[in-house]
Motif scaffolding. Structure first.
Motif, PDB file in Angstrom:
ATOM      1  N   GLY A  35      11.745  38.718 -67.763  1.00  0.00           N
ATOM      2  CA  GLY A  35      10.885  38.170 -66.726  1.00  0.00           C
ATOM      3  C   GLY A  35       9.407  38.247 -67.053  1.00  0.00           C
ATOM      4  O   GLY A  35       8.563  38.343 -66.160  1.00  0.00           O
ATOM      5  N   THR A  36       9.063  38.195 -68.328  1.00  0.00           N
ATOM      6  CA  THR A  36       7.661  38.325 -68.742  1.00  0.00           C
ATOM      7  C   THR A  36       6.954  36.984 -68.901  1.00  0.00           C
ATOM      8  O   THR A  36       5.740  36.940 -69.081  1.00  0.00           O
ATOM      9  CB  THR A  36       7.571  39.092 -70.074  1.00  0.00           C
ATOM     10  OG1 THR A  36       8.354  38.395 -71.063  1.00  0.00           O
ATOM     11  CG2 THR A  36       8.108  40.505 -69.920  1.00  0.00           C
ATOM     12  N   SER A  37       7.688  35.897 -68.880  1.00  0.00           N
ATOM     13  CA  SER A  37       7.084  34.578 -69.071  1.00  0.00           C
ATOM     14  C   SER A  37       6.158  34.241 -67.910  1.00  0.00           C
ATOM     15  O   SER A  37       6.375  34.652 -66.769  1.00  0.00           O
ATOM     16  CB  SER A  37       8.170  33.508 -69.181  1.00  0.00           C
ATOM     17  OG  SER A  37       7.607  32.209 -69.167  1.00  0.00           O
ATOM     18  N   SER A  38       5.109  33.466 -68.210  1.00  0.00           N
ATOM     19  CA  SER A  38       4.221  32.980 -67.156  1.00  0.00           C
ATOM     20  C   SER A  38       4.855  31.835 -66.381  1.00  0.00           C
ATOM     21  O   SER A  38       4.285  31.381 -65.388  1.00  0.00           O
ATOM     22  CB  SER A  38       2.890  32.513 -67.768  1.00  0.00           C
ATOM     23  OG  SER A  38       3.123  31.437 -68.674  1.00  0.00           O
ATOM     24  N   VAL A  39       6.015  31.369 -66.833  1.00  0.00           N
ATOM     25  CA  VAL A  39       6.728  30.290 -66.155  1.00  0.00           C
ATOM     26  C   VAL A  39       8.096  30.829 -65.733  1.00  0.00           C
ATOM     27  O   VAL A  39       9.060  30.778 -66.493  1.00  0.00           O
ATOM     28  CB  VAL A  39       6.902  29.058 -67.072  1.00  0.00           C
ATOM     29  CG1 VAL A  39       7.533  27.905 -66.294  1.00  0.00           C
ATOM     30  CG2 VAL A  39       5.557  28.633 -67.650  1.00  0.00           C
ATOM     31  N   PRO A  40       8.218  31.367 -64.527  1.00  0.00           N
ATOM     32  CA  PRO A  40       9.486  31.949 -64.083  1.00  0.00           C
ATOM     33  C   PRO A  40      10.596  30.904 -64.012  1.00  0.00           C
ATOM     34  O   PRO A  40      10.339  29.697 -63.892  1.00  0.00           O
ATOM     35  CB  PRO A  40       9.159  32.497 -62.693  1.00  0.00           C
ATOM     36  CG  PRO A  40       7.669  32.623 -62.671  1.00  0.00           C
ATOM     37  CD  PRO A  40       7.157  31.522 -63.533  1.00  0.00           C
ATOM     38  N   TYR A  41      11.815  31.380 -64.059  1.00  0.00           N
ATOM     39  CA  TYR A  41      12.994  30.515 -63.983  1.00  0.00           C
ATOM     40  C   TYR A  41      12.961  29.671 -62.712  1.00  0.00           C
ATOM     41  O   TYR A  41      12.754  30.175 -61.608  1.00  0.00           O
ATOM     42  CB  TYR A  41      14.254  31.369 -64.002  1.00  0.00           C
ATOM     43  CG  TYR A  41      15.528  30.608 -63.715  1.00  0.00           C
ATOM     44  CD1 TYR A  41      15.918  29.529 -64.500  1.00  0.00           C
ATOM     45  CD2 TYR A  41      16.352  30.975 -62.652  1.00  0.00           C
ATOM     46  CE1 TYR A  41      17.088  28.829 -64.237  1.00  0.00           C
ATOM     47  CE2 TYR A  41      17.541  30.293 -62.390  1.00  0.00           C
ATOM     48  CZ  TYR A  41      17.897  29.219 -63.176  1.00  0.00           C
ATOM     49  OH  TYR A  41      19.053  28.532 -62.917  1.00  0.00           O
ATOM     50  N   ASN A  42      13.154  28.366 -62.887  1.00  0.00           N
ATOM     51  CA  ASN A  42      13.235  27.429 -61.773  1.00  0.00           C
ATOM     52  C   ASN A  42      14.601  26.763 -61.825  1.00  0.00           C
ATOM     53  O   ASN A  42      14.872  25.978 -62.739  1.00  0.00           O
ATOM     54  CB  ASN A  42      12.119  26.382 -61.878  1.00  0.00           C
ATOM     55  CG  ASN A  42      12.068  25.463 -60.687  1.00  0.00           C
ATOM     56  OD1 ASN A  42      13.047  24.796 -60.377  1.00  0.00           O
ATOM     57  ND2 ASN A  42      10.931  25.406 -60.011  1.00  0.00           N
ATOM     58  N   PRO A  43      15.498  27.062 -60.885  1.00  0.00           N
ATOM     59  CA  PRO A  43      16.881  26.572 -60.982  1.00  0.00           C
ATOM     60  C   PRO A  43      16.996  25.058 -60.998  1.00  0.00           C
ATOM     61  O   PRO A  43      17.950  24.513 -61.550  1.00  0.00           O
ATOM     62  CB  PRO A  43      17.559  27.173 -59.747  1.00  0.00           C
ATOM     63  CG  PRO A  43      16.444  27.490 -58.806  1.00  0.00           C
ATOM     64  CD  PRO A  43      15.280  27.866 -59.671  1.00  0.00           C
ATOM     65  N   PHE A  44      16.021  24.368 -60.418  1.00  0.00           N
ATOM     66  CA  PHE A  44      16.089  22.908 -60.373  1.00  0.00           C
ATOM     67  C   PHE A  44      15.822  22.270 -61.736  1.00  0.00           C
ATOM     68  O   PHE A  44      16.169  21.105 -61.951  1.00  0.00           O
ATOM     69  CB  PHE A  44      15.096  22.373 -59.341  1.00  0.00           C
ATOM     70  CG  PHE A  44      15.277  22.953 -57.977  1.00  0.00           C
ATOM     71  CD1 PHE A  44      16.498  22.863 -57.320  1.00  0.00           C
ATOM     72  CD2 PHE A  44      14.244  23.612 -57.340  1.00  0.00           C
ATOM     73  CE1 PHE A  44      16.682  23.406 -56.061  1.00  0.00           C
ATOM     74  CE2 PHE A  44      14.407  24.153 -56.076  1.00  0.00           C
ATOM     75  CZ  PHE A  44      15.635  24.054 -55.431  1.00  0.00           C
ATOM     76  N   LEU A  45      15.208  23.022 -62.645  1.00  0.00           N
ATOM     77  CA  LEU A  45      14.962  22.509 -63.991  1.00  0.00           C
ATOM     78  C   LEU A  45      16.084  22.874 -64.957  1.00  0.00           C
ATOM     79  O   LEU A  45      16.042  22.502 -66.138  1.00  0.00           O
ATOM     80  CB  LEU A  45      13.640  23.052 -64.525  1.00  0.00           C
ATOM     81  CG  LEU A  45      12.371  22.253 -64.200  1.00  0.00           C
ATOM     82  CD1 LEU A  45      12.448  20.850 -64.773  1.00  0.00           C
ATOM     83  CD2 LEU A  45      12.076  22.215 -62.717  1.00  0.00           C
ATOM     84  N   SER A  46      17.078  23.589 -64.481  1.00  0.00           N
ATOM     85  CA  SER A  46      18.174  23.996 -65.357  1.00  0.00           C
ATOM     86  C   SER A  46      19.042  22.804 -65.738  1.00  0.00           C
ATOM     87  O   SER A  46      19.150  21.812 -65.003  1.00  0.00           O
ATOM     88  CB  SER A  46      19.033  25.060 -64.672  1.00  0.00           C
ATOM     89  OG  SER A  46      19.750  24.506 -63.573  1.00  0.00           O
ATOM     90  N   HIS A  47      19.652  22.906 -66.907  1.00  0.00           N
ATOM     91  CA  HIS A  47      20.587  21.875 -67.355  1.00  0.00           C
ATOM     92  C   HIS A  47      21.730  21.738 -66.361  1.00  0.00           C
ATOM     93  O   HIS A  47      22.206  20.629 -66.081  1.00  0.00           O
ATOM     94  CB  HIS A  47      21.114  22.240 -68.748  1.00  0.00           C
ATOM     95  CG  HIS A  47      21.816  21.119 -69.459  1.00  0.00           C
ATOM     96  ND1 HIS A  47      23.129  20.803 -69.205  1.00  0.00           N
ATOM     97  CD2 HIS A  47      21.404  20.246 -70.422  1.00  0.00           C
ATOM     98  CE1 HIS A  47      23.497  19.796 -69.978  1.00  0.00           C
ATOM     99  NE2 HIS A  47      22.462  19.426 -70.728  1.00  0.00           N
ATOM    100  N   ALA A  48      22.175  22.865 -65.803  1.00  0.00           N
ATOM    101  CA  ALA A  48      23.295  22.848 -64.858  1.00  0.00           C
ATOM    102  C   ALA A  48      22.975  22.007 -63.634  1.00  0.00           C
ATOM    103  O   ALA A  48      23.810  21.195 -63.187  1.00  0.00           O
ATOM    104  CB  ALA A  48      23.640  24.281 -64.443  1.00  0.00           C
ATOM    105  N   PHE A  49      21.791  22.171 -63.072  1.00  0.00           N
ATOM    106  CA  PHE A  49      21.425  21.438 -61.858  1.00  0.00           C
ATOM    107  C   PHE A  49      21.236  19.957 -62.145  1.00  0.00           C
ATOM    108  O   PHE A  49      21.784  19.095 -61.450  1.00  0.00           O
ATOM    109  CB  PHE A  49      20.150  22.028 -61.258  1.00  0.00           C
ATOM    110  CG  PHE A  49      19.800  21.462 -59.905  1.00  0.00           C
ATOM    111  CD1 PHE A  49      20.326  22.015 -58.755  1.00  0.00           C
ATOM    112  CD2 PHE A  49      18.935  20.377 -59.791  1.00  0.00           C
ATOM    113  CE1 PHE A  49      20.009  21.492 -57.496  1.00  0.00           C
ATOM    114  CE2 PHE A  49      18.611  19.845 -58.549  1.00  0.00           C
ATOM    115  CZ  PHE A  49      19.148  20.407 -57.398  1.00  0.00           C
TER     116      PHE A  49
END
Length: 401
Positions: A35-49
């Motif tokens: 969780g160190t990235s300046s761009v946190p995980y966004n589920p809507f940008l996931s390949h799955a979504f």
């Protein structure tokens, strides 16, 4: 070609490997396990979504969302940047409204559609749009992608490219490429390190605090209880019940709901741990529910539905329970979707959202630029006004940056 980089268009997310996509900013939890990235995980940008939207026939050429995903690759064919995009034949399901622009241009003899829409379909949530793979020069890749969208627009001979719900740190890349800047507002709950919901309520003015406590009690009258469902709880039977809520409310609100039943099965199969259903039960059956997506630092409220009407139940299921969950899991904020001044009284503060627009026709561009200047001033004024009327005690927090 840009130096030794190549830009190409892919018409389906399914044609892009999940492994390559997962290395892009914000698109995967695995890419940043600490969780160190300046761009946190966004589920809507996931390949799955994104792939679930296409494979379920929710976002396809038939529904007016023809995939035009821009990919930036190095000389070895490695994916180093991307923009999720769609060639649109209408302006539905976007939440940034340009119908007036289309009408004016077509009355003047122009052809507004098709247009290029860079966004997550049916999802008014801010998130990365200029996706950059880990280890690459972020500024260079973002600049190349922004300029690449313009070139694609020109080569396709279409009217415009629209990039909606852009994060603050991407705005400059688009402005440098001379995109027009549009603003709007949403309402977000900001977690200031509250221990629980009561600690949050203590920061409110006394009258507001008492009103919300009364509202929450009233919502659970008539024997209503609330369940949080996630992960393995999301069975096909649960999705059947939730889809009934979605179709009932969506049919009354929009006329034709956007998402198919198959979409829910796919996200339940591929990303169940990133989903929270808040479900209201009465007399042994679920009567209402809201779907939320769990990001790296935020809970994203999407849509809700019900088959029974109960006073204040919508506020409890969609807003109060979302705050409870965010506080219990240490999330920094709750994004409660588009519009809704009623959220202000429940502790959600106005936040400015951004979209960027490349308009090919000089005359249309000039007219829109003039309109957007006035609109930005109106949005800024309204956000300041709403912040001054937040439920917080004077001195606690008068505005949200």
């Amino acid at each position: 070609m840009t130096g030794n980089l190549t830009i190409r268009i892919e018409k389906s997310i399914a044609a892009i490997s999940p492994q390559s996509w997962s290395r892009l900013s914000g698109a995967s939890k695995e890419a940043d396990p600490l969780g160190t990235s300046s761009v946190p995980y966004n589920p809507f940008l996931s390949h799955a979504f994104l792939s679930a939207l296409e494979e379920s026939s929710s976002a396809t050429a038939k529904t007016g969302w023809h995939g035009q995903h821009l990919l930036l690759e190095d000389d070895k064919g490695q994916l180093i940047g991307a923009v999720p995009g769609y060639l649109k034949s209408h302006s539905q399901g976007e939440y940034v409204f340009d119908h007036g622009w289309a009408d004016a241009f077509e009355r003047a003899g122009g052809r507004y559609y098709p247009k290029l829409q860079c966004a997550v379909p049916f999802t008014p949530a801010t998130g990365p749009r200029l996706l950059v793979a880990s280890g690459y020069d972020r500024d260079m890749v973002q600049t190349t992608l922004a300029e690449g969208l313009q070139e694609v627009t020109r080569q396709l001979g279409i009217s415009s490219a629209h990039v909606t719900f852009v994060p603050d740190d991407e705005v400059i890349a688009f402005e440098d490429a001379e995109y027009l800047h549009r603003t709007d507002k949403q309402f977000h709950f900001i977690n200031d390190g509250y221990a629980d919901h009561d600690a949050f309520l203590e920061t409110l003015a006394s009258r507001k605090r008492k009103a919300l406590k009364k509202e929450r009690r009233a919502a659970l009258e008539n024997g209503i209880t609330i369940d949080w469902l996630t992960g393995k709880d999301l069975t096909e039977d649960i999705w059947d019940q939730f889809y009934t809520f979605y179709m009932d409310t969506g049919g009354r609100k929009w006329g034709r709901p956007y998402l198919t039943r198959a979409f829910y099965s796919l996200i339940g199969e591929r990303m169940a741990d990133d989903i929270l259903l808040v479900m209201a039960k009465r007399e042994g059956r679920y009567v209402a529910g809201a779907i939320n997506f769990i990001g790296g630092d935020a809970l994203y409220g999407r849509h809700w539905g019900c088959i029974e009407d109960h006073p204040f139940l919508h506020f409890e299921v969609c807003y109060h329970q979302a705050i409870d969950y965010a506080l219990a899991h240490g999330l920094k904020r709750v994004e409660a979707g588009a519009q809704g001044e009623h959220k202000l009284a429940r502790g959600y503060l106005p936040v400015t959202t951004h979209s960027m627009h490349y308009i090919a026709h000089p005359g249309l561009r000039s007219a829109i630029a003039d309109y957007l200047k006035r609109e930005r001033e109106d949005v800024e004024y309204m956000n300041e006004y709403l912040s001054e009327h937040s439920p917080f005690r004077k001195g606690e927090r008068q505005e949200q940056d």
